[in-house]
Design a protein around this motif. Sequence first.
Motif, short mmCIF file in Angstrom:
data_model
loop_
_atom_site.label_atom_id
_atom_site.label_comp_id
_atom_site.label_asym_id
_atom_site.label_seq_id
_atom_site.Cartn_x
_atom_site.Cartn_y
_atom_site.Cartn_z
N TYR A 274 0.84 -1.20 0.00
CA TYR A 274 0.00 0.00 0.00
C TYR A 274 0.88 1.25 0.00
O TYR A 274 1.86 1.33 0.74
CB TYR A 274 -0.90 0.02 1.23
N TYR A 275 0.48 2.25 -0.80
CA TYR A 275 1.25 3.49 -0.95
C TYR A 275 0.34 4.52 -1.59
O TYR A 275 -0.87 4.30 -1.73
CB TYR A 275 2.49 3.23 -1.83
N ASN A 276 0.87 5.66 -1.99
CA ASN A 276 0.12 6.67 -2.74
C ASN A 276 0.73 6.80 -4.13
O ASN A 276 1.90 7.17 -4.27
CB ASN A 276 0.17 8.04 -2.07
N GLY A 277 -0.06 6.51 -5.16
CA GLY A 277 0.39 6.68 -6.53
C GLY A 277 0.17 8.10 -7.03
O GLY A 277 -0.24 8.99 -6.27
N MET A 278 0.43 8.33 -8.30
CA MET A 278 0.37 9.67 -8.86
C MET A 278 -1.02 10.30 -8.74
O MET A 278 -1.14 11.49 -8.43
CB MET A 278 0.81 9.65 -10.32
N ASN A 279 -2.06 9.53 -8.99
CA ASN A 279 -3.41 10.09 -8.94
C ASN A 279 -3.76 10.58 -7.54
O ASN A 279 -4.34 11.66 -7.38
CB ASN A 279 -4.44 9.04 -9.39
N THR A 280 -3.41 9.80 -6.53
CA THR A 280 -3.73 10.19 -5.16
C THR A 280 -2.88 11.38 -4.71
O THR A 280 -3.38 12.28 -4.03
CB THR A 280 -3.53 9.00 -4.21
N ILE A 281 -1.61 11.40 -5.10
CA ILE A 281 -0.77 12.55 -4.76
C ILE A 281 -1.32 13.81 -5.42
O ILE A 281 -1.33 14.90 -4.83
CB ILE A 281 0.69 12.30 -5.20
N TRP A 282 -1.80 13.68 -6.65
CA TRP A 282 -2.42 14.80 -7.34
C TRP A 282 -3.66 15.29 -6.61
O TRP A 282 -3.84 16.50 -6.38
CB TRP A 282 -2.76 14.37 -8.77
N LYS A 283 -4.53 14.36 -6.20
CA LYS A 283 -5.74 14.74 -5.48
C LYS A 283 -5.40 15.39 -4.15
O LYS A 283 -6.03 16.37 -3.74
CB LYS A 283 -6.62 13.50 -5.25
N LYS A 284 -4.39 14.88 -3.47
CA LYS A 284 -4.01 15.47 -2.18
C LYS A 284 -3.38 16.86 -2.37
O LYS A 284 -3.56 17.74 -1.52
CB LYS A 284 -3.03 14.55 -1.45
#
Length: 413
Positions: A274-284
């Motif tokens: 589990y981690y944060n990919g590009m889409n989630t980093i963008w949303k955050k």
Amino acid sequence: MKIQKLIFKIITIISLLLCGDILSAQPVPFRIIGYVPNWIDVNSFAQNFDYKQVTHLNYAFQNPDATGTLSSSNSGLTTLVSKAHQNNVKVLISIGGGSAANDPIKTNFLNQITTAEKRAAFITKILAYLNRFDLDGLDVDEEGPAINSNYGAFIKQLADSLKPKGFLLTTAVGWGNENIPNSAFQYFDFITLMSYDLTGTWDVNNPGQHSPYWYAQKMISDFKKRGAKKEQLCLGVPFYGYGFYKKNGYLPYSEILSKYPDAWSKDQVGDTIYYNGMNTIWKKTRLAIAECSGVMIWELSLDTRNDKSLLKVISTTVDSLKTTGLSGYANPKTNLKMYPNPAKNVIFIEVPQSFKKNLIRIYSVNGSLVKSFSLNKSLETKIGLDISDLTTGAYICSVSNDKSEFSNDFIKE
């Protein structure tokens, strides 16, 4: 003449007060803060890093010995400060860290803050260190049991000593933050929220996402309720993940991506990571732009240097505020109807009938323009867009003319 002079003085004072109000009302420049740990090859990192992507660097960690002297490694710090300052990036030293919540570092720290006299002596040594390495401030990352009843007094005394000398005072909050008195927040220039490590390999019976989006939202909300201001808050994001089961441990994003090439578009791979990919980093990042004044990263060396870089997602998303004028980044306008969402090959949008000469633009997760359409129809409110050639991921669709703009995000399946 005396009356005229008096009137002139009054007008001058009022003008200065009004200017002060105007200046104080100016928005805080958005910050991108990255941690650089002293256990990596900092010299090499400093020589190759793209400083244009950040505003602040936190060198981690420097902690006291039994005498209160900051005695941890200074490897590469001089080079890092020199390179950063050449690029107008500020560098702070960070004390604490998760491991510093254990003995002997915890005891060394706590012994230095028991009385006003001891705190003053410790702060004198901190100031000497900041001056020695030409640093811009101090980041307090004390966690867990390293936060006790003397913490608040220590922070106030730090602020009283550092602020008049022009040094920044910041903090990273996470584990043990409930023990930080709310009254201490006023002394920090910014507060970085460690919205990660919700779970981890220390809790193998609770596998799952350690940095979900909802947790970032909750931390922002919680700290605002405690009195922290939007202008202070910076949302922390992880450049690492945790592996459970077959692949256990703390895993850099770059390592995850090298093993799973499509990991950039996901938040979970393998069995099970589990981690944060590009889409989630963008949303955050978009969340931070709307609700905070910055993004914080733990930590920069864990990123990849190619087009799947998480730091690039953050920096280009922030840069798009200046270059594309997308109002949807800072204040999303949801009156652009868009469906279905997620979409596969075609997505439909509805725009106000008053729009003429519409320009439709689609931006990728890293802020790059990927498609554009020009429409001269003024009465057609439902428009179908062919997105079959887009790769899977998150995008922003913007519809604008010379007077107005509407935007919304969507997912391409």
